[in-house]
Motif scaffolding. Structure first.
Motif, mmCIF file in Angstrom:
data_model
loop_
_atom_site.group_PDB
_atom_site.id
_atom_site.type_symbol
_atom_site.label_atom_id
_atom_site.label_comp_id
_atom_site.label_asym_id
_atom_site.label_seq_id
_atom_site.Cartn_x
_atom_site.Cartn_y
_atom_site.Cartn_z
ATOM 1 N N SER A 73 1.563 -4.771 3.935
ATOM 2 C CA SER A 73 0.603 -5.151 4.975
ATOM 3 C C SER A 73 1.006 -6.428 5.702
ATOM 4 O O SER A 73 1.512 -7.372 5.076
ATOM 5 C CB SER A 73 -0.789 -5.348 4.362
ATOM 6 N N ASN A 74 0.776 -6.429 7.007
ATOM 7 C CA ASN A 74 1.054 -7.589 7.864
ATOM 8 C C ASN A 74 2.524 -7.997 7.881
ATOM 9 O O ASN A 74 2.853 -9.156 8.110
ATOM 10 C CB ASN A 74 0.177 -8.785 7.478
ATOM 11 N N THR A 75 3.401 -7.052 7.588
ATOM 12 C CA THR A 75 4.843 -7.287 7.700
ATOM 13 C C THR A 75 5.444 -6.089 8.430
ATOM 14 O O THR A 75 4.804 -5.046 8.550
ATOM 15 C CB THR A 75 5.542 -7.399 6.325
ATOM 16 N N PRO A 76 6.699 -6.205 8.850
ATOM 17 C CA PRO A 76 7.359 -5.078 9.502
ATOM 18 C C PRO A 76 8.063 -4.145 8.508
ATOM 19 O O PRO A 76 9.060 -3.512 8.841
ATOM 20 C CB PRO A 76 8.358 -5.772 10.430
ATOM 21 N N VAL A 77 7.559 -4.064 7.275
ATOM 22 C CA VAL A 77 8.187 -3.238 6.244
ATOM 23 C C VAL A 77 7.406 -1.938 6.076
ATOM 24 O O VAL A 77 6.197 -1.955 5.848
ATOM 25 C CB VAL A 77 8.253 -3.980 4.893
ATOM 26 N N THR A 78 8.125 -0.813 6.193
ATOM 27 C CA THR A 78 7.526 0.505 5.965
ATOM 28 C C THR A 78 8.449 1.317 5.070
ATOM 29 O O THR A 78 9.654 1.074 4.998
ATOM 30 C CB THR A 78 7.313 1.276 7.283
ATOM 31 N N LEU A 79 7.846 2.290 4.397
ATOM 32 C CA LEU A 79 8.642 3.221 3.625
ATOM 33 C C LEU A 79 8.040 4.600 3.778
ATOM 34 O O LEU A 79 6.832 4.756 3.946
ATOM 35 C CB LEU A 79 8.739 2.800 2.155
ATOM 36 N N LYS A 80 8.908 5.604 3.758
ATOM 37 C CA LYS A 80 8.435 6.979 3.787
ATOM 38 C C LYS A 80 9.483 7.854 3.136
ATOM 39 O O LYS A 80 10.665 7.508 3.094
ATOM 40 C CB LYS A 80 8.133 7.440 5.208
ATOM 41 N N GLY A 81 9.012 8.958 2.586
ATOM 42 C CA GLY A 81 9.939 9.854 1.927
ATOM 43 C C GLY A 81 9.218 10.942 1.179
ATOM 44 O O GLY A 81 8.091 11.317 1.518
ATOM 45 N N VAL A 133 0.864 -1.177 0.000
ATOM 46 C CA VAL A 133 0.000 0.000 0.000
ATOM 47 C C VAL A 133 0.903 1.230 0.000
ATOM 48 O O VAL A 133 1.757 1.386 0.871
ATOM 49 C CB VAL A 133 -0.918 0.025 1.243
ATOM 50 N N GLN A 134 0.724 2.084 -1.000
ATOM 51 C CA GLN A 134 1.531 3.305 -1.118
ATOM 52 C C GLN A 134 0.604 4.501 -1.258
ATOM 53 O O GLN A 134 -0.348 4.456 -2.031
ATOM 54 C CB GLN A 134 2.449 3.212 -2.337
ATOM 55 N N THR A 135 0.902 5.552 -0.507
ATOM 56 C CA THR A 135 0.109 6.780 -0.577
ATOM 57 C C THR A 135 1.024 7.957 -0.869
ATOM 58 O O THR A 135 2.051 8.134 -0.201
ATOM 59 C CB THR A 135 -0.647 7.023 0.748
ATOM 60 N N GLU A 136 0.656 8.737 -1.871
ATOM 61 C CA GLU A 136 1.375 9.969 -2.213
ATOM 62 C C GLU A 136 0.415 11.129 -1.982
ATOM 63 O O GLU A 136 -0.700 11.118 -2.508
ATOM 64 C CB GLU A 136 1.799 9.956 -3.680
ATOM 65 N N THR A 137 0.851 12.105 -1.215
ATOM 66 C CA THR A 137 0.037 13.307 -0.982
ATOM 67 C C THR A 137 0.743 14.476 -1.667
ATOM 68 O O THR A 137 1.726 15.025 -1.164
ATOM 69 C CB THR A 137 -0.127 13.562 0.534
ATOM 70 N N VAL A 179 5.409 10.718 0.679
ATOM 71 C CA VAL A 179 5.135 9.346 0.275
ATOM 72 C C VAL A 179 5.239 8.455 1.511
ATOM 73 O O VAL A 179 6.216 8.536 2.255
ATOM 74 C CB VAL A 179 6.143 8.861 -0.795
ATOM 75 N N THR A 180 4.221 7.634 1.722
ATOM 76 C CA THR A 180 4.259 6.641 2.791
ATOM 77 C C THR A 180 3.819 5.310 2.211
ATOM 78 O O THR A 180 3.105 5.262 1.207
ATOM 79 C CB THR A 180 3.329 7.007 3.971
ATOM 80 N N GLY A 181 4.262 4.252 2.851
ATOM 81 C CA GLY A 181 3.849 2.944 2.365
ATOM 82 C C GLY A 181 4.179 1.859 3.349
ATOM 83 O O GLY A 181 4.920 2.073 4.323
ATOM 84 N N GLU A 182 3.605 0.719 3.077
ATOM 85 C CA GLU A 182 3.855 -0.453 3.907
ATOM 86 C C GLU A 182 3.559 -1.694 3.097
ATOM 87 O O GLU A 182 2.874 -1.649 2.074
ATOM 88 C CB GLU A 182 2.970 -0.435 5.147
#
Length: 162
Positions: free
Chosen positions: A100-108, A77-81, A95-98
């Protein structure tokens, strides 16, 4: 782990922004990355344009040590605002993302702006795998997968500008 990627287009910042916020473009990008299923939503929120892409991917290139965390598929799941355009047409986005159901996240951050007669779309992400001991070993695999998807999306974007 940091991921930086950029692509240049023979188009104006306004045209590139119109492409990256086009539902059909994002759906085609999901198909190009071999998503098993996807949901693309583009909405307006307080003057910002929000692009949310959820895609289910086959977990084929996942190292064995990570397979127990992710299973057979990954839901990304990725969201760009995107903020309103500056006077020169340039834009920035959070930009945020993950996964789902894992310990993986991204942001920038992402940006679109004119540069030497072309328009450059850039993304600068911090990818984290919050798993003790093996998280740092898994981050390069996650970054490579994200980079591959973004590269396919940029290639499709170039096709759309011609």
């Amino acid at each position: 782990m940091e991921l930086k990627l950029s692509a240049s287009y023979d188009a104006s910042p306004e045209e590139v922004f119109a492409i990256v916020t086009d539902t059909t473009f994002r759906e085609q990008a999901c198909a190009k990355t071999k998503a098993l299923s996807y949901d693309v939503q583009v909405s307006e929120s307080g003057g910002n344009t929000v692009v949310r892409v959820k895609r289910e991917m086959a977990a084929t290139d996942i190292p064995d040590m990570a397979r127990k965390f992710v299973g057979q598929t990954l839901t990304v799941v990725q969201t760009e605002t995107w903020r309103p355009a500056a006077a020169d047409g340039s834009r920035t986005a959070d930009v945020t993302g993950e996964i789902s159901n894992t310990p993986v996240t991204l942001k920038g951050k992402a940006s679109i702006g004119a540069q030497g007669g072309k328009t450059v779309q850039a993304i600068d992400l911090d990818v984290k795998v919050a798993v003790p001991l093996i998280g740092k070993k898994l981050e390069p695999f996650v970054v490579d997968a994200i980079r591959s998807g973004l590269q396919k999306e940029h290639d499709l974007g170039r096709e759309w500008t011609h």
